[in-house]
Design a protein around this motif. Structure first.
Motif, PDB file in Angstrom:
ATOM      1  N   LYS A 191       0.850  -1.202   0.000  1.00  0.00           N
ATOM      2  CA  LYS A 191       0.000   0.000   0.000  1.00  0.00           C
ATOM      3  C   LYS A 191       0.877   1.241   0.000  1.00  0.00           C
ATOM      4  CE  LYS A 191      -3.726  -2.311   2.481  1.00  0.00           C
ATOM      5  NZ  LYS A 191      -4.594  -2.292   3.671  1.00  0.00           N
ATOM      6  N   PRO A 192       0.481   2.257  -0.735  1.00  0.00           N
ATOM      7  CA  PRO A 192       1.280   3.479  -0.805  1.00  0.00           C
ATOM      8  C   PRO A 192       1.106   4.330   0.441  1.00  0.00           C
ATOM      9  CG  PRO A 192      -0.688   3.730  -2.117  1.00  0.00           C
ATOM     10  CD  PRO A 192      -0.725   2.342  -1.602  1.00  0.00           C
ATOM     11  N   ILE A 193       1.700   3.848   1.571  1.00  0.00           N
ATOM     12  CA  ILE A 193       1.529   4.582   2.829  1.00  0.00           C
ATOM     13  C   ILE A 193       2.689   5.526   3.111  1.00  0.00           C
ATOM     14  CG2 ILE A 193       0.166   2.725   3.840  1.00  0.00           C
ATOM     15  CD1 ILE A 193       2.692   1.851   5.332  1.00  0.00           C
ATOM     16  N   ALA A 194       3.703   5.479   2.253  1.00  0.00           N
ATOM     17  CA  ALA A 194       4.868   6.315   2.519  1.00  0.00           C
ATOM     18  C   ALA A 194       5.374   6.939   1.256  1.00  0.00           C
ATOM     19  CB  ALA A 194       5.969   5.470   3.170  1.00  0.00           C
ATOM     20  N   ALA A 195       6.081   8.014   1.470  1.00  0.00           N
ATOM     21  CA  ALA A 195       6.726   8.675   0.330  1.00  0.00           C
ATOM     22  C   ALA A 195       8.093   8.069   0.100  1.00  0.00           C
ATOM     23  CB  ALA A 195       6.838  10.171   0.607  1.00  0.00           C
ATOM     24  N   SER A 196       8.548   7.992  -1.158  1.00  0.00           N
ATOM     25  CA  SER A 196       9.873   7.455  -1.494  1.00  0.00           C
ATOM     26  C   SER A 196      10.953   8.403  -0.973  1.00  0.00           C
ATOM     27  CB  SER A 196      10.012   7.287  -3.018  1.00  0.00           C
ATOM     28  OG  SER A 196      11.324   6.883  -3.325  1.00  0.00           O
ATOM     29  N   ALA A 197      11.962   7.813  -0.374  1.00  0.00           N
ATOM     30  CA  ALA A 197      13.032   8.636   0.199  1.00  0.00           C
ATOM     31  C   ALA A 197      14.337   8.502  -0.544  1.00  0.00           C
ATOM     32  CB  ALA A 197      13.237   8.249   1.654  1.00  0.00           C
ATOM     33  N   GLY A 198      14.380   7.880  -1.659  1.00  0.00           N
ATOM     34  CA  GLY A 198      15.620   7.758  -2.434  1.00  0.00           C
ATOM     35  C   GLY A 198      16.521   6.698  -1.858  1.00  0.00           C
ATOM     36  N   ALA A 199      17.019   6.883  -0.600  1.00  0.00           N
ATOM     37  CA  ALA A 199      17.893   5.914   0.057  1.00  0.00           C
ATOM     38  C   ALA A 199      17.085   4.924   0.877  1.00  0.00           C
ATOM     39  CB  ALA A 199      18.888   6.639   0.951  1.00  0.00           C
ATOM     40  N   GLY A 200      15.807   5.045   0.894  1.00  0.00           N
ATOM     41  CA  GLY A 200      14.929   4.179   1.665  1.00  0.00           C
ATOM     42  C   GLY A 200      13.514   4.725   1.561  1.00  0.00           C
ATOM     43  N   GLU A 201      12.722   4.513   2.564  1.00  0.00           N
ATOM     44  CA  GLU A 201      11.369   5.062   2.546  1.00  0.00           C
ATOM     45  C   GLU A 201      11.014   5.680   3.887  1.00  0.00           C
ATOM     46  OE1 GLU A 201       8.361   2.200   1.851  1.00  0.00           O
ATOM     47  OE2 GLU A 201       9.161   0.742   3.275  1.00  0.00           O
ATOM     48  N   LEU A 202      10.170   6.707   3.819  1.00  0.00           N
ATOM     49  CA  LEU A 202       9.671   7.383   5.006  1.00  0.00           C
ATOM     50  C   LEU A 202       8.262   6.886   5.290  1.00  0.00           C
ATOM     51  CD1 LEU A 202      10.869  11.033   4.310  1.00  0.00           C
ATOM     52  CD2 LEU A 202      11.894   9.373   5.855  1.00  0.00           C
ATOM     53  N   ILE A 203       8.003   6.591   6.544  1.00  0.00           N
ATOM     54  CA  ILE A 203       6.667   6.114   6.936  1.00  0.00           C
ATOM     55  C   ILE A 203       6.087   7.091   7.953  1.00  0.00           C
ATOM     56  CG2 ILE A 203       5.360   4.211   7.966  1.00  0.00           C
ATOM     57  CD1 ILE A 203       7.556   2.339   7.069  1.00  0.00           C
ATOM     58  N   GLU A 204       4.874   7.508   7.667  1.00  0.00           N
ATOM     59  CA  GLU A 204       4.200   8.446   8.563  1.00  0.00           C
ATOM     60  C   GLU A 204       3.805   7.734   9.864  1.00  0.00           C
ATOM     61  OE1 GLU A 204       3.680  11.617   8.034  1.00  0.00           O
ATOM     62  OE2 GLU A 204       4.351  11.723   5.937  1.00  0.00           O
ATOM     63  N   LEU A 205       4.085   8.380  10.997  1.00  0.00           N
ATOM     64  CA  LEU A 205       3.707   7.794  12.274  1.00  0.00           C
ATOM     65  C   LEU A 205       2.180   7.730  12.454  1.00  0.00           C
ATOM     66  CD1 LEU A 205       6.349   9.442  14.641  1.00  0.00           C
ATOM     67  CD2 LEU A 205       6.294   7.087  13.847  1.00  0.00           C
ATOM     68  N   GLN A 206       1.462   8.628  11.717  1.00  0.00           N
ATOM     69  CA  GLN A 206       0.005   8.663  11.834  1.00  0.00           C
ATOM     70  C   GLN A 206      -0.672   7.693  10.856  1.00  0.00           C
ATOM     71  OE1 GLN A 206      -1.654  10.143  14.038  1.00  0.00           O
ATOM     72  NE2 GLN A 206      -0.511  11.911  14.803  1.00  0.00           N
ATOM     73  N   SER A 207       0.111   6.898  10.149  1.00  0.00           N
ATOM     74  CA  SER A 207      -0.470   5.973   9.167  1.00  0.00           C
ATOM     75  C   SER A 207      -1.294   4.901   9.883  1.00  0.00           C
ATOM     76  CB  SER A 207       0.633   5.300   8.341  1.00  0.00           C
ATOM     77  OG  SER A 207       1.414   4.460   9.170  1.00  0.00           O
ATOM     78  N   PRO A 208      -2.394   4.440   9.237  1.00  0.00           N
ATOM     79  CA  PRO A 208      -3.259   3.421   9.857  1.00  0.00           C
ATOM     80  C   PRO A 208      -2.494   2.168  10.270  1.00  0.00           C
ATOM     81  CG  PRO A 208      -4.291   4.345   7.898  1.00  0.00           C
ATOM     82  CD  PRO A 208      -2.903   4.873   7.916  1.00  0.00           C
ATOM     83  N   GLU A 209      -1.507   1.774   9.464  1.00  0.00           N
ATOM     84  CA  GLU A 209      -0.763   0.535   9.759  1.00  0.00           C
ATOM     85  C   GLU A 209      -0.010   0.653  11.077  1.00  0.00           C
ATOM     86  OE1 GLU A 209       2.942  -1.791   7.786  1.00  0.00           O
ATOM     87  OE2 GLU A 209       1.271  -1.354   6.452  1.00  0.00           O
ATOM     88  N   LEU A 210       0.644   1.812  11.316  1.00  0.00           N
ATOM     89  CA  LEU A 210       1.396   1.991  12.549  1.00  0.00           C
ATOM     90  C   LEU A 210       0.472   2.206  13.740  1.00  0.00           C
ATOM     91  CD1 LEU A 210       4.502   4.142  11.560  1.00  0.00           C
ATOM     92  CD2 LEU A 210       4.215   1.681  11.575  1.00  0.00           C
ATOM     93  N   LYS A 211      -0.677   2.876  13.506  1.00  0.00           N
ATOM     94  CA  LYS A 211      -1.628   3.072  14.598  1.00  0.00           C
ATOM     95  C   LYS A 211      -2.153   1.745  15.126  1.00  0.00           C
ATOM     96  CE  LYS A 211      -3.390   7.709  13.690  1.00  0.00           C
ATOM     97  NZ  LYS A 211      -4.609   8.499  13.365  1.00  0.00           N
ATOM     98  N   LYS A 212      -2.245   0.771  14.228  1.00  0.00           N
ATOM     99  CA  LYS A 212      -2.805  -0.520  14.600  1.00  0.00           C
ATOM    100  C   LYS A 212      -1.790  -1.387  15.352  1.00  0.00           C
ATOM    101  CE  LYS A 212      -4.997  -4.586  12.540  1.00  0.00           C
ATOM    102  NZ  LYS A 212      -5.444  -5.234  11.282  1.00  0.00           N
ATOM    103  N   SER A 213      -0.546  -1.444  14.834  1.00  0.00           N
ATOM    104  CA  SER A 213       0.440  -2.375  15.407  1.00  0.00           C
ATOM    105  C   SER A 213       1.601  -1.690  16.131  1.00  0.00           C
ATOM    106  CB  SER A 213       1.020  -3.265  14.299  1.00  0.00           C
ATOM    107  OG  SER A 213       1.642  -2.459  13.310  1.00  0.00           O
ATOM    108  N   GLY A 214       1.706  -0.382  16.005  1.00  0.00           N
ATOM    109  CA  GLY A 214       2.840   0.328  16.591  1.00  0.00           C
ATOM    110  C   GLY A 214       4.031   0.354  15.643  1.00  0.00           C
ATOM    111  N   VAL A 215       5.135   0.868  16.131  1.00  0.00           N
ATOM    112  CA  VAL A 215       6.340   0.982  15.283  1.00  0.00           C
ATOM    113  C   VAL A 215       6.881  -0.414  14.974  1.00  0.00           C
ATOM    114  CG1 VAL A 215       6.951   3.268  16.147  1.00  0.00           C
ATOM    115  CG2 VAL A 215       7.801   1.217  17.323  1.00  0.00           C
TER     116      VAL A 215
END
Length: 969
Positions: A191-215
């Motif tokens: 799922k496109p939950i993060a923006a591409s970071a070139g050297a990796g990816e950034l994931i929003e802390l407020q994303s539904p996936e992290l809200k459900k399971s944590g970091v």
């Protein structure tokens, strides 16, 4: 009573005859006179001993228990004596851990300097490892990744978190963090939950996936900032780094240092940390401390050699000293001993089984067979244990004293393969100051080390930290250079130094301490010095005096005497004929004195008449010579030199020019090996020719003549056998059944059973030096009471051994077998020695002359090469005349003499001179000039030639003057 002088009266130490002396304080006084006249008894055993004793007595009872109890000299009284320091020429250091650096304390200051300003380097990437502050980290980012876009993040490890994934997510959100960063290697979410970071990816802390399971449960990075790393953003970068460093500790349970990471969009990675680790491989060096830089500490010593620089291992050259022998002839030395019957039997069985010839020379055996014999054969060496197996078995038995002694005979020190002689553990190699580690600085000569510190460039901050340390280092290096030992390296073992070199080290060390109001007693500080270096030494002595100290110098050198303020001459003879003050006063009055024995030599440069004309040597046509080619040991520069035989050859040159390396470490061991005398390590050379022209070679140095406490001049000269026989032939001895062995000190019978013939007992004082006292059973007389009842012409054996050589010659006038060897001792100027005097009490010069005397008493002088090292040590001008006559007598008997010497009288009396130089250490090692003394004086580039010309005629400086054969030298 004057307060500006040391007043001694009623001095009766040894042979001193109740003398009275007044030595001025704050002045330089030279004590001269013939050998055995009482110079050392006055200077060392009276002045120094009493000065030291009074200083120790002034301390508390607690302090005195850790110091040696100084003996009280035999005197009536002494006033105004300051604390005393003795600087003797005898090098008594035997500890292989002692080096030039530790003796002078330079290495201690170097360790302190490294602790203050050295940088740690990564052994793999050779980059500086240092702790980073926010400021230095900012500078590094802008320097290494300028104008690049990237992300400043903090690592959140998998197993070191402050809370579980859900609670950690809540903490991040509470602190205002918005994203986490996952490097490129992680799989992207469907799922496109993060923006591409070139050297990796950034994931929003407020994303539904992290809200459900944590970091994430695995390691991830907390995003602190994303930016372009440019100079315009320095302020923002500094603030973000501060925040990142604080977060690295806040969200970790056990992390003790702050760190952060930078990932650029171009794929570069940079670690920023306050811990001293390599940013590329995480290598963490140990902290730089004085202990890790000391080879005397278990923390810093090389684990392989324990800080010695070498390991004791079985030496094939000692096990097989003569490879020209066969197995049948006993080529394997430990197998040829009487106790090795079992080993010889097994060796014979193995050789028969493997068809190894017992009659073929070891060096001619096939390599495979030699390896079988050396290493053994079969699994766990069951078929044959071999030489190594034999020594491994003996290692298991080394709890026995005789086994340890046996093993030591076949071991030699070999360079440690881990530290390569550097003594320190390998981690210390990566502590550097301007690309030099402590090991490389210790390998530099003192002269080159001084140059290094003169050119050293450090930051203002480093200079503040090290100003006093650098001052102390430069001061000590300067003094070491001035005393003429600039060619030595700091890692040179102190025990390998000559007596003169050791004394000059101590002298420089004392100058560095800057003491004042102290009495310094020195013993011939010019020993081993070329005349060029005398001026430097004299300036050092004057500096020591100008600090407010009093100098009393036992010396024979004319330059030192000429620069003294006061002269005290002892004499008029040696032994019982000495012990009196011949002259004491100012130097100018001394030079005018008519009662002095020394003044005529100083006043008119009185020289001795050569016993014969200089023996001509034309090396192009001369057939009797030794040719040594391409000697390259130590600092020798592929030297090829010819030594004429049946001549007196002088080897000269400035200190450190390579004389000892050429003669003592190359020529002598090479000849000894060829003549099968002994097998010694030899420095590199190509080949030696002419060995067949000599039958024997002897190195007559200044080492002690015997290790036993019962060794004495009379036993060394083999005259004691005649004395014991004579005593056993008296009527009373025959009646009691005494034999010559009864009067021996080496076997039980007549000797004292308590001290076993030594006359003294040594008491172990545990943590202090052992105390030597006279045996209370025999009262120091060495024999049983009933043995002392036997007399010959009114004297018992102890009274005979207490005689001087001169007295014994008169006493044994009707005993030619005893008188003859004693007459040779008189010939070399040792008539003042007691017959039974302990060998350990003899000076180096006396031991050397005793060896010469023994050779004179032999009948095998023909075709023998005698090598002497500084034979004039401790000799008065008059005694040098006797020495030269003795050396020429050896040549007239068919021998050859090579003498390493600086004394100008000796050099002028040589037939052929070889001058090494032109300077010391790396600047030496070459032949500057060779030929007759006249040829050397005609060579402008020879320093020795310049001083020889000046010595012949001091009024013309370096003006050349012809030396005729008939001239009085």
């Amino acid at each position: 009573m004057s307060q500006d002088e040391i007043h001694l009266w009623g001095v009766r130490q040894n042979n001193l005859k109740n003398i009275e002396v007044k030595i001025p304080l704050g002045k330089m006084t030279v004590v001269c006179g013939p050998s055995g006249s009482g110079k050392s008894s006055l200077a060392f055993e009276t002045l120094f001993a009493e000065g030291q004793r009074r200083f120790i007595e002034s301390m508390s009872n607690y302090a005195r228990q850790f110091l040696n109890k100084a003996p009280k000299p035999d005197i009536d009284g002494i006033n105004n004596i300051p604390p005393a320091i003795s600087i003797e020429q005898k090098n008594s250091v035997r500890n292989s851990r002692s080096t030039v650096g530790t003796t002078t304390e330079v290495i201690d200051y170097l360790r302190l300097l490294f602790e203050k300003i050295a940088l740690s380097y990564c052994p793999t990437h050779n980059c500086v490892i240092e702790k980073e502050t926010v400021s230095t980290a900012t500078d590094r980012i802008l320097r290494e990744i300028p104008e690049q876009r990237g992300y400043l993040v903090v690592e959140i490890p998998e197993k070191d978190r402050v809370a579980d994934p859900k609670k950690l997510l809540a903490l991040f959100l509470a602190d205002g963090y918005a994203r986490i960063f996952i490097p490129e290697k992680k799989k992207k979410s469907k799922k496109p939950i993060a923006a591409s970071a070139g050297a990796g990816e950034l994931i929003e802390l407020q994303s539904p996936e992290l809200k459900k399971s944590g970091v994430p449960a695995s390691t991830f990075y907390l995003l602190i900032d994303r930016m372009v790393f440019s100079e315009q953003e320095r302020g923002r970068l500094t603030d973000s780094l501060t925040q990142a460093f604080e977060a690295s500790l806040k969200f970790s349970l056990h992390r003790t240092f702050r760190q952060a990471w930078i990932f650029t969009t171009e794929g570069k990675k940079l670690r920023l940390t306050e811990e001293a680790v390599c940013p590329q491989c995480d290598y963490a060096p140990p902290p730089i401390t004085s202990k890790i830089l000391s080879f005397n500490s278990p923390i810093g010593a090389c684990p392989g050699c324990k800080g010695f620089g070498n390991k004791l291992e079985i030496d094939v050259n000692k096990v097989i000293p003569n490879p020209k022998l066969s197995l049948q002839e006993g080529v394997i030395h430990p197998f040829s001993m009487p106790s090795a019957g079992y080993e010889r039997k097994k060796l014979l069985e193995f050789c028969k089984r493997e068809k190894i010839s017992m009659k073929t020379a070891w060096e001619d055996l096939p390599t495979k067979q030699r390896e079988q014999l050396w290493n053994g054969q079969g699994k766990n060496r069951k078929e044959f244990f071999g030489v190594l197996g034999f020594f491994e078995y003996m290692e298991q038995m080394k709890y026995k004293m005789h086994v340890r002694v046996f093993l030591s005979r076949y071991r030699s020190p070999f360079l440690c393969t881990e530290c390569l002689g550097g003594r320190l553990r390998k981690e210390t190699l990566y502590f550097k100051i301007q690309d030099h580690n402590l090991q490389s600085l210790s390998a530099l000569t003192i002269e080159n080390l001084k140059t290094f510190f003169d050119d050293l460039k450090i930051s203002v901050h480093q200079e503040k930290l090290s100003a006093e340390i650098l001052k102390q280092i430069n001061s000590r290096l300067n003094y070491l250079g001035r005393v003429g030992v600039g060619y030595l390296t700091l890692n040179r073992e102190t025990r390998t130094l000559s007596g003169g070199e050791y004394q000059r080290l101590i002298l420089a060390h004392q100058l560095g301490m800057m003491l004042s109001q102290t009495l310094y007693v020195l013993d011939e500080p010019t020993v081993g010095l070329h005349p060029r270096d005398n001026d430097r030494l004299i300036s050092i002595l004057k500096d020591l005096k100008n600090l407010g100290n009093t100098l009393v110098i036992v010396e024979h050198d004319h330059d030192v005497i000429e620069n003294a303020e006061y002269v005290l001459e002892m004499g008029p003879g040696s032994g019982i004929h000495g012990g009196e003050v011949v002259f004491f006063g100012k130097k100018d009055d001394f030079l005018k004195s008519n009662v002095s024995i020394t003044a005529p030599y100083m006043r008119s440069r009185k020289k001795w008449n050569p016993p014969r004309e200089v023996r001509p040597v034309d090396m192009k046509t001369y057939k009797f010579k030794l040719d040594l080619t391409k000697a390259s040991g130590n600092n020798l520069k592929n030297v090829s030199v010819s030594f004429p035989l049946h001549r007196l050859v002088g080897i000269t040159g400035v200190s450190g020019s390579g004389k000892s390396t050429l003669i003592s470490k190359t020529l002598y061991p090479a000849l000894a090996k060829e003549l099968k005398i002994e097998n010694l390590p030899v420095q590199k050379f190509d080949k030696i020719k002419g060995v067949e022209k000599i039958k024997n070679v002897l190195l007559i140095d200044q080492s002690s003549i015997g290790r036993s406490a019962r060794s004495s001049p009379v036993t060394y000269m083999k005259a004691f056998d005649g004395i014991r026989t004579m005593m056993s032939q008296t009527f009373e001895a025959k009646a009691r059944g005494y034999t010559p062995g009864t009067f021996s000190l080496n076997v039980d019978g007549g000797r004292c059973p308590s001290c076993r013939g030594t006359g003294f007992e040594e008491i172990d004082m545990m943590f202090m030096d052992n105390v030597v006292i006279a045996c209370d059973i025999c009262d120091g007389k060495k024999y049983r009471k009933e043995i002392l009842e036997i007399e010959f012409q009114g004297k018992n054996i102890f009274q005979i051994l207490s005689m001087t050589v001169a007295e014994a010659m008169s006493f044994f006038v009707s005993q030619p077998q005893i008188r003859k060897p004693l007459s040779v001792l008189k010939e070399v100027g040792l008539e003042y020695l007691q017959l039974g005097q302990r060998s350990s009490s003899l000076s180096g010069g006396e031991s050397q002359r005793l060896k010469i005397a023994k050779e004179l008493s032999q009948v095998t002088q023909k075709d023998t090469l005698y090598i002497l090292d500084e034979p004039t040590t401790g000799l008065h001008f008059r005694e040098i005349e006797l020495l030269m006559k003795v050396l020429h007598k050896l040549i007239e008997s068919g021998g050859s003499v090579i003498v390493v010497e600086h004394n100008l009288d000796v050099l002028l009396g040589c037939d052929y001179l070889i001058d090494l130089g032109p300077d010391a250490g790396e600047k030496g090692g070459k032949i500057v000039a060779e030929g007759s003394p006249q040829d050397i004086m005609n060579t402008k580039k020879s320093l020795t030639g310049q001083y020889l010309r000046r010595y012949i005629n001091p009024n013309v400086g370096n003006t050349q003057k012809t030396l005729t054969r008939n001239q009085t030298l």
